[in-house]
Scaffold this motif. Structure first.
Motif, PDB file in Angstrom:
ATOM      1  N   MET A   1      26.448  36.624  31.970  1.00 36.46           N
ATOM      2  CA  MET A   1      27.171  36.070  30.827  1.00 36.46           C
ATOM      3  C   MET A   1      26.503  34.755  30.411  1.00 36.46           C
ATOM      4  O   MET A   1      26.380  33.842  31.213  1.00 36.46           O
ATOM      5  N   ASN A   2      26.063  34.669  29.135  1.00 36.17           N
ATOM      6  CA  ASN A   2      25.404  33.459  28.668  1.00 36.17           C
ATOM      7  C   ASN A   2      26.432  32.404  28.254  1.00 36.17           C
ATOM      8  O   ASN A   2      27.643  32.613  28.302  1.00 36.17           O
ATOM      9  N   GLU A   3      25.917  31.249  27.827  1.00 39.69           N
ATOM     10  CA  GLU A   3      26.792  30.122  27.506  1.00 39.69           C
ATOM     11  C   GLU A   3      27.659  30.421  26.284  1.00 39.69           C
ATOM     12  O   GLU A   3      28.831  30.036  26.238  1.00 39.69           O
ATOM     13  N   TYR A   4      27.105  31.126  25.299  1.00 38.39           N
ATOM     14  CA  TYR A   4      27.871  31.463  24.099  1.00 38.39           C
ATOM     15  C   TYR A   4      29.074  32.339  24.458  1.00 38.39           C
ATOM     16  O   TYR A   4      30.194  32.129  23.964  1.00 38.39           O
ATOM     17  N   GLN A   5      28.863  33.325  25.321  1.00 35.34           N
ATOM     18  CA  GLN A   5      29.947  34.223  25.715  1.00 35.34           C
ATOM     19  C   GLN A   5      31.004  33.504  26.534  1.00 35.34           C
ATOM     20  O   GLN A   5      32.200  33.811  26.433  1.00 35.34           O
ATOM     21  N   GLU A   6      30.601  32.513  27.343  1.00 37.19           N
ATOM     22  CA  GLU A   6      31.577  31.734  28.104  1.00 37.19           C
ATOM     23  C   GLU A   6      32.485  30.936  27.168  1.00 37.19           C
ATOM     24  O   GLU A   6      33.709  30.911  27.340  1.00 37.19           O
ATOM     25  N   TYR A   7      31.889  30.280  26.166  1.00 34.37           N
ATOM     26  CA  TYR A   7      32.717  29.557  25.184  1.00 34.37           C
ATOM     27  C   TYR A   7      33.604  30.520  24.398  1.00 34.37           C
ATOM     28  O   TYR A   7      34.769  30.206  24.091  1.00 34.37           O
ATOM     29  N   GLU A   8      33.090  31.686  24.082  1.00 31.15           N
ATOM     30  CA  GLU A   8      33.884  32.668  23.334  1.00 31.15           C
ATOM     31  C   GLU A   8      35.069  33.146  24.163  1.00 31.15           C
ATOM     32  O   GLU A   8      36.180  33.311  23.633  1.00 31.15           O
ATOM     33  N   GLN A   9      34.862  33.359  25.473  1.00 30.56           N
ATOM     34  CA  GLN A   9      35.954  33.780  26.339  1.00 30.56           C
ATOM     35  C   GLN A   9      37.019  32.691  26.442  1.00 30.56           C
ATOM     36  O   GLN A   9      38.225  32.963  26.357  1.00 30.56           O
ATOM     37  N   GLU A  10      36.601  31.433  26.610  1.00 35.02           N
ATOM     38  CA  GLU A  10      37.560  30.329  26.663  1.00 35.02           C
ATOM     39  C   GLU A  10      38.302  30.190  25.335  1.00 35.02           C
ATOM     40  O   GLU A  10      39.512  29.918  25.313  1.00 35.02           O
TER      41      GLU A  10
END
Length: 249
Positions: A1-10
């Protein structure tokens, strides 16, 4: 999971909690303040996603990140602000009782009145004893009943809010467990893949060792053939020389 997907999940988790709070029948000041905080976090996540998309040069993610604020955050923020204004307007007159008496004093007055009635029924003549009913007494009793009902309603509201918070915490915990289980499966898969890669490397090492030994044997065999040919040529040369010498004599 990249950084963009982590922010999207949050971002999705924050909006899910806000929608869960707003969909419930209880909208206390505490809940609305929590919604404001979650929306601020979601807005920061959207800004971070937009910056990451600009760094990656992804036009679709850039437009999607900019559209998230207008599509998701702005309507929820307007709803929270409207509820806050309405809640503060309604609760503005409920913070005091009588002539500026606080909630704690209100409870004391209510229960002291009940104690005085119990003392009167026991036949006592103390200072908190029975007072003759008057025209103003009915109004006082009505106020006491309405205040008691208000206390009960506030207690029910707090209980419902606690239930909503518990449900939301349970949902967050379930999402966390699901994410951890998925990460565990990914780690198991990566471990199996690494074990397979190590096995392939070991097989390649054994194969290269056998090939090296075979090449060495072939090399030694060729050296033996070359040596045998040299010795044979030497004997043939000696025989030819001896033959010429014999013919000369």
């Amino acid at each position: 999971m990249n950084e963009y997907q982590e922010y999207e999940q949050e971002y999705d988790q924050n909006l899910s909690r806000v929608r869960s709070f707003l969909s419930s029948n209880v909208r206390s000041l505490t809940t609305l303040r929590e919604c404001e905080r979650l929306l601020a976090q979601a807005k920061r996540c959207a800004t971070a996603m937009e910056n990451i998309a600009e760094q990656n040069g992804d036009a679709f993610q850039i437009s999607e990140s900019k559209f998230r604020v207008q599509r998701d955050i702005t309507p929820l923020m307007e709803e929270v602000d409207r509820s806050l204004v309405e809640k503060e307007r309604r609760s503005g007159g409920d913070l005091m009782f009588g002539d500026g008496v606080e909630d704690s004093e209100r409870r004391e007055m209510l229960f002291s009145g009940a104690a005085g009635n119990r003392g009167a029924s026991g036949g006592g003549g103390s200072g908190g004893g029975y007072r003759a009913p008057s025209l103003g007494g009915n109004s006082s009793n009505n106020n006491s009943n309405s205040d008691m009902e208000m206390l009960i309603q506030n207690s029910e509201s707090m209980l419902r809010e606690s239930q909503a918070l518990c449900f939301n915490s349970e949902q967050v915990g379930a999402d966390t467990l699901f994410s951890m289980n998925r990460q565990r499966e990914q780690l198991h898969g990566a471990s199996d893949h690494l074990a397979g890669a190590r096995e392939k490397v070991e097989q390649a090492r054994v194969l290269l060792g056998s090939m090296s030994r075979k090449a060495l044997r072939n090399k030694m065999f060729l050296y033996g053939i070359i040596g045998l040919l040299i010795v044979a040529n030497f004997f043939v040369l000696v025989a030819i020389i001896k033959k010429k010498i014999g013919k000369g004599n």
